[in-house]
Design an enzyme around this catalytic site. Structure first.
Site, mmCIF file in Angstrom:
data_model
loop_
_atom_site.group_PDB
_atom_site.id
_atom_site.type_symbol
_atom_site.label_atom_id
_atom_site.label_comp_id
_atom_site.label_asym_id
_atom_site.label_seq_id
_atom_site.Cartn_x
_atom_site.Cartn_y
_atom_site.Cartn_z
ATOM 1 C CD GLU A 57 -3.164 0.091 2.030
ATOM 2 O OE1 GLU A 57 -4.515 -0.411 1.789
ATOM 3 O OE2 GLU A 57 -3.063 0.286 3.205
ATOM 4 C CG HIS A 63 6.813 -29.653 -0.636
ATOM 5 N ND1 HIS A 63 7.389 -30.759 -0.864
ATOM 6 C CD2 HIS A 63 7.628 -29.084 0.710
ATOM 7 C CE1 HIS A 63 8.491 -30.983 -0.005
ATOM 8 N NE2 HIS A 63 8.540 -30.083 0.691
ATOM 9 C CE LYS A 75 -11.992 1.944 1.142
ATOM 10 N NZ LYS A 75 -11.556 2.747 2.155
#
Ligand code: PA5
Length: 441
Positions: free
Chosen positions: A291, A312, A426
């Site tokens: 961010e 793995h 948003k």
């Protein structure tokens, strides 16, 4: 050993002395400007000297409130998202028992602790309500803006459950809020209802707030000594304030190496943790770095893997995939416990050659083997070695990354303290939900 040791021996073949010297000049200039309180986003530099500026009285207040919650609840749910959540979760995973919530209260020494408000999921919240059942519980609600949808939704649901369980008055004394000093829906609610409240300082942004009550209160409720955590942060603040020189300032050394590699096209950093206790440290770091740096078309993409588990899985990609990455190993010098491989009368599993060796010894060899392999695969790597799982080391590490990430952002030429990119989803979500003021779907 100091709390964090930087091992750079596998980086030198990839980085020229002159590139580092150029970077040192820039770093020194940025350091001076940060220390003067200047630069983009300088109104959010409050974290810079937060450890040394935090009065002991705040730690006393936080500990007092934590003790009160510990005394009245079997379960504490901590509500928040992003920077208002990940630091505490990282701290609990780093310092506490791997299966703390499954232990008896006596063994754990405090309430069970869970997190909510970091997703939008009927299943998650319903399962949490079922888990709490009729037990006594309390809520810590954290939101700097006080308006974030995810924690607000979780709070509405959990508050109703709390009121049903403990009554309106009982609920009131079981809700503690950490939010802005003067604005936001949560602040208004806390004032209106008279909830105990802590303040997130105006000049500290969410992802830099773990050493404010945002992180301190839940960490203290879990029983981790926040005085030691803060002492570790102060140690690192002192080291990284005293000099901008890479030789004395590991946070800037790390930031400079990232930057030089980025300029060479290494646009992805994979942080490879070599201990399960690091799982949420990696999540916290990704949020802090991602961010802060990913903007204006720039930034290193912060990715993480947990080894040996992911050897793995994504280990294949790191070894052999596109060569646009560098790797930062994070290791622990000392585990909390030691378990050795038992001797056995038969060697059917072929492990007798390891009998008497500790699992940490074997893990260390796995780390060294991976370092060699990934280097052979053309991945530059460095190692951050953490001394142990103590709160003091954790505090130093939190502060180390805050310094390093702020410096990295400035080296890229972006404001490390804003996050304009998180607003668009948003707005779209609100429009799709027909939220008043956001247009019609
Ligand atoms: O780092 C940040 O600023 C964000 O990740 C915020 O912490 C996150 O969006 C939560 O915001 P708030 O605390 O306002 O609810």
């Amino acid at each position: 050993m100091t709390a964090i040791k930087l091992d750079l021996q596998n980086i030198s073949p990839f980085i020229s002395g002159s590139a580092l010297a150029d970077c040192q000049e820039k770093v020194t200039r940025i350091h001076q400007s940060m220390e003067k309180g200047e630069g983009a986003g300088s109104e959010f530099l409050g974290w810079l000297h937060l450890p040394s500026n935090t009065p002991d009285s705040l730690l006393v207040d936080v500990n007092r409130e934590a003790e009160r919650l510990r005394g009245l609840a079997e379960v504490v749910v901590c509500i928040g998202i992003g920077g208002s959540y990940l630091g505490a979760r990282a701290a609990l995973t780093f310092c506490s028992h791997t299966f703390g919530n499954q232990l008896s209260r006596y063994k754990r020494g405090g309430p069970e602790m869970y997190f909510a408000g970091h997703n939008i999921s009927s299943d998650y919240l319903t399962d949490l309500l079922e888990l709490i059942g009729t037990r006594s519980f309390a809520l810590i609600v954290i939101s700097k803006s006080g308006t974030t949808t995810e924690p607000a939704l979780a709070f509405r649901v959990l508050k109703q459950h709390l009121e049903n369980r403990h009554g309106i008055e009982g609920a009131r004394e079981r809700i503690v809020v950490t939010t802005d000093s003067s604005k936001g829906a949560l602040k208004e609610l806390a004032d209106g209802e008279g909830y105990p409240a802590f303040v997130i300082p105006d000049d500290v942004g969410g992802r830099f707030s773990v050493l404010t009550p945002v992180g301190l209160l839940p960490i203290a409720v879990s029983g981790i000594p926040i005085v030691e955590l803060m002492a570790g942060a102060r140690d690192m603040e002192k080291i990284t304030t005293a000099t901008a020189d890479f030789l004395g300032n590991p946070a800037y050394g790390y930031a400079a190496i990232r930057h030089v590699l980025y300029q060479q096209g290494k646009t992805l950093e994979v942080m490879s943790g070599f201990h399960p206790a690091l799982e949420y440290i990696l999540e916290w770091w990704k949020q802090l770095a991602g961010e802060s740096e990913g903007k204006e078309g720039k930034g290193i993409f912060p990715a993480s893997v947990l080894f040996t588990t992911d050897l793995h899985s994504l280990g294949q990609w790191v070894q052999d995939g596109q060569r646009n990455l560098f790797e930062t190993f994070m290791t622990l010098e000392k585990s909390n416990r030691e378990l050795t491989v038992p001797t056995s009368s038969s060697d059917g599993d072929g492990l007798s050659y390891l009998a008497g060796k500790s699992l940490d010894f074997i893990n260390e060899k796995a780390y060294k083997g991976t370092v060699e392999a990934h280097l052979e695969g053309g991945v530059p790597n460095l190692t951050l070695q953490l001394k142990d799982r103590s709160p003091r080391t954790l505090g130093a590490m939190f502060y180390f990354f805050q310094r390093a990430v702020a410096m990295s952002g400035y080296l890229l030429g972006v404001n490390p303290f804003d996050q304009p990119g998180v607003e668009l989803y948003k707005r779209n979500m609100f429009r799709l939900l027909n939220k008043p003021g956001y247009g019609k779907e």
